[in-house]
Scaffold this motif. Structure first.
Motif, PDB file in Angstrom:
ATOM      1  N   ASP A 274       0.833  -1.205   0.000  1.00 46.27           N
ATOM      2  CA  ASP A 274       0.000   0.000   0.000  1.00 46.27           C
ATOM      3  C   ASP A 274       0.868   1.255   0.000  1.00 46.27           C
ATOM      4  O   ASP A 274       0.593   2.217  -0.723  1.00 46.27           O
ATOM      5  N   ARG A 277       2.213   1.667  -3.519  1.00 45.53           N
ATOM      6  CA  ARG A 277       1.241   2.027  -4.564  1.00 45.53           C
ATOM      7  C   ARG A 277       0.696   3.444  -4.372  1.00 45.53           C
ATOM      8  O   ARG A 277       0.297   4.101  -5.344  1.00 45.53           O
ATOM      9  N   TYR A 278       0.665   3.913  -3.122  1.00 41.87           N
ATOM     10  CA  TYR A 278       0.108   5.249  -2.864  1.00 41.87           C
ATOM     11  C   TYR A 278       1.184   6.282  -2.505  1.00 41.87           C
ATOM     12  O   TYR A 278       0.865   7.440  -2.266  1.00 41.87           O
ATOM     13  N   TYR A 306      -5.264   3.787   5.707  1.00 43.74           N
ATOM     14  CA  TYR A 306      -6.427   3.265   4.975  1.00 43.74           C
ATOM     15  C   TYR A 306      -7.658   4.137   5.191  1.00 43.74           C
ATOM     16  O   TYR A 306      -8.640   4.024   4.472  1.00 43.74           O
ATOM     17  N   HIS A 424      -8.095  -0.871  -1.789  1.00 47.79           N
ATOM     18  CA  HIS A 424      -6.959  -0.971  -2.715  1.00 47.79           C
ATOM     19  C   HIS A 424      -7.407  -0.596  -4.131  1.00 47.79           C
ATOM     20  O   HIS A 424      -7.075  -1.283  -5.105  1.00 47.79           O
TER      21      HIS A 424
END
Ligand code: FEO
Ligand code: CA
Ligand code: CA
Length: 650
Positions: A274, A277-278, A306, A424
């Motif tokens: 995570d 990807r972010y 999140y 996600h």
């Protein structure tokens, strides 16, 4: 957005989705579609078949709006001036600048020009860096153009200006003030006499900050990944921040969008999928919250990230209501949330994910909008289908559903349920083969044709460079530093359709350059389009965000300060309407229902090419809006009127 925000850092989208590098020439010729563009498209599409969304107020018949047939202001020249310049016959007045009291009864501290206001004072004053904005009529359901509410995003902070001595002697108090300077303002405004003013005190006035409790709703509510020690049920999160663009629902609520939220988190341990990807890294982007508030340290609070990256719904008519994070709309770096209505009453929300090579999304509600049942409408954004766009080289496109169990979104691939698909979202979109775009920013819906959308793709200097995705039909220029505007029409004139046709509305550029950098703009030149919105009379307004460092590049020579322009899709001719003060971007706009008042936000005047301002020289670049008398530049909402009180732009 400033250089402080790390959007432009390393590419975190490593998926192998389509890159049509062999289609460049085919697509560049597509510009001809655009040139003939307006006419060609107009033939099939320009008949109003659907009730206008104008005003977006329910329980009231919108006042008739005369469609603009021509722009009738004298364009302003490019400018490098420390002021807001509007056409002859127009006025621009500052309404609500950073530090001005919001208007909460009994708590209206004045702004201190040396930035010595406390965190508690900042929490009841305008935040920093105004961005997306919407006007809500008062009372609810009326078509009032003289009294209303403005909901205003405060995107991020410049700690060099926020504290008297910048980030020296970093402390909990400074973090608290920074957290109080982001989020959203709701202010009451009224047109009394000749001027608009902020009503103080007002029972509607409120500030939402990084500490305001927000409910979590939709499929990810209560999910294991949403739970933290402070919130073991995963249903409540403190705050919203990096609120960029916005949306407005027909039932009178405000949608604020969490964009570069990852810049506030740090993970000094092993980076997760995570994080990668972010874009969460060992250190944050310079805000240093994680040093004093451990929920921003992912090693301490692994699930807190999140709980950001969502669209947040706010009821501006109830200052006591809790903002609600609508997880059905996905978790990305949300730029905006533009609402359209389908013929059958379903609600459609269009959203960009503003980072290089990211995607365009839409959400289609399961339930239907009920014009006279505001309460029922308040849960419409909790159930429905999220889609991501694939732009094909033949000018067709598909909306690909992000639904658990379909198209590889299965437990085997890391998606155990629909909540995980939504948490996600980026990875889900990679999996289904969406098209990587050149930084999708705002999306505008045509007021008479709710199936016709326009999206700014602000720029992408890495397109087609070594190791990065190549050009494709919808993103046709390598090293795209000027950006473009793409347009699509949903099949069957239905926003819920799963297919569409698209074309390029304009490639921005500098007409003094040759080749692709020249662009295809018919009229006044601009670069890095960002804000984009129709007024209800059919004028498309474009706002630009060229970063200070990019403005210093030779390609941008003689392009002037950031600006706002107008165009009519019917002829595609662009006229420059406004230029902003030094070091600012122009972002956020709202009209009154009569289109006779325009509110515009001026963000980060005085931005330098350093990460943040130098507190010893806060006015090195700009002293707008206070001039010599002021202590530092301030982002602000500006009111624009015609001197004769007429409709703006025509
Ligand atoms: Fe906050 Fe993508 O602009
Ligand atoms: Ca933006
Ligand atoms: Ca931008």
């Amino acid at each position: 957005m400033s250089k402080l925000i790390k959007t432009d850092d390393s590419i975190v989208n490593s998926s192998d989705n389509r890159a049509f590098s062999d289609l460049v020439s085919a697509q560049l010729s597509r510009r001809s579609l655009l040139k003939g563009g307006a006419g060609a498209v107009a033939a099939g599409l320009f008949s109003p078949l659907f009730a206008p969304l104008a005003g977006l107020a329910e329980a009231a018949t919108p006042a008739p709006v005369a469609r603009a047939v021509a722009l009738a202001f004298e364009p302003v020249p490019i400018a490098v001036r420390d002021s807001v310049v509007v056409p002859d016959g127009y006025t621009a007045e500052v309404l609500y600048a950073w530090g001005d009291p919001t208007g909460i009864r009994g708590r209206m501290p004045a702004f201190k020009p040396d930035a010595s206001n406390t965190a508690a004072e900042q929490a009841v004053q305008a935040g920093m860096h105004h961005d997306g904005m919407a006007y809500f009529t008062l009372p609810f359901g009326a078509q009032s153009s003289r009294r209303g509410l403005l909901a205003i995003n405060h995107e991020y902070i410049d700690d060099g200006l926020l504290h008297p001595d910048g980030m020296k002697d970093w402390s909990e108090a400074k973090v608290a003030k920074a957290q109080a300077a982001v989020g959203v303002s709701v202010i009451e405004v009224e047109h009394a006499g000749d001027n608009w003013r902020v009503v103080r005190p007002s029972s509607f006035a409120r500030r939402i900050t990084a500490q305001t409790p927000c409910d979590i709703a939709g499929p990810a509510r209560g999910h294991a990944l949403m739970r933290t020690e402070a919130d073991p049920k995963g249903t409540t999160v403190l705050g919203t921040f990096n609120n960029c663009a916005n949306g407005q629902t027909p039932w009178g609520t405000y949608l604020t969008c969490e964009e570069n939220w990852s810049d506030f988190f740090a993970n000094n341990g092993t980076l997760t999928e995570d994080d990668k990807r972010y874009g969460i890294k060992a250190q944050d982007a310079g805000y240093r919250w994680s040093e004093r508030d451990f929920r921003f340290d992912r090693q301490v609070t692994p699930n807190e990230p999140y709980r950001f990256g969502w669209v947040v719904e706010i009821d501006p008519y109830d200052a006591k209501s809790r903002p609600v994070k609508r997880t059905a709309l996905g978790r990305v770096k949300h730029e905006g949330a533009t609402v359209s209505l389908a013929p059958d009453g379903r609600v459609v929300v269009y959203m960009g994910d503003d980072q290089r090579f990211e995607y365009i999304y839409k959400f289609v509600s399961s339930g239907k909008y009920k014009p006279h049942d505001r309460k029922a409408n308040r849960t419409l954004l909790d159930q429905g289908t999220l889609y991501v766009a694939r732009f094909d080289d033949d000018n067709g496109g598909r909306w690909l559903p992000l639904v658990h169990g379909q198209h590889g979104l299965t437990a085997d691939n890391g998606f155990r349920d629909q909540a995980e698909v939504l948490i996600h979202t980026r990875r889900a979109a990679d999996k289904v083969g969406a098209t990587k775009m050149d930084r999708p920013e705002w999306i505008a819906v045509h007021p008479e044709r709710p199936w016709e959308l326009y999206c700014t793709l602000t720029n992408n200097s890495e397109r087609g460079t070594d190791g990065k995705p190549g050009t494709d039909a919808a993103n046709p220029r390598a090293k795209n530093i000027f950006g473009h505007i793409i347009r699509w029409q949903e099949a069957g004139n239905d926003p819920t359709s799963d297919s569409f046709k698209w074309d390029l509305f304009a490639l921005a550029g500098n007409p003094t350059l040759d080749g692709a950098s020249k662009g295809t703009v018919n009229g006044d030149a601009f670069g890095s389009p960002d804000g984009l919105k129709f007024s209800s009379n059919g004028i498309l307004w474009i706002q630009t965000d060229v970063s200070t460092s990019t403005l210093n590049q030779k390609e941008y020579a003689n392009m002037g300060n950031n600006q706002m322009l107008a165009t009519l899709p019917e002829n595609g001719q662009v006229r420059r309407f406004l230029t902003g003060p030094n070091g600012c971007e122009i972002t956020g706009l709202a009209f009154t229902p009569d289109n006779r008042t325009l509110f515009v936000n001026i963000q980060h005047p005085g931005e330098t090419s350093s990460e943040r301002s130098d507190p010893a020289q806060p006015k090195a670049v700009s002293s707008w809006p206070d001039g010599d008398a002021g202590g530092r530049p301030r982002s602000a909402t500006v009111v624009i009127r015609r001197r004769d009180g007429g409709v703006i732009g025509v």
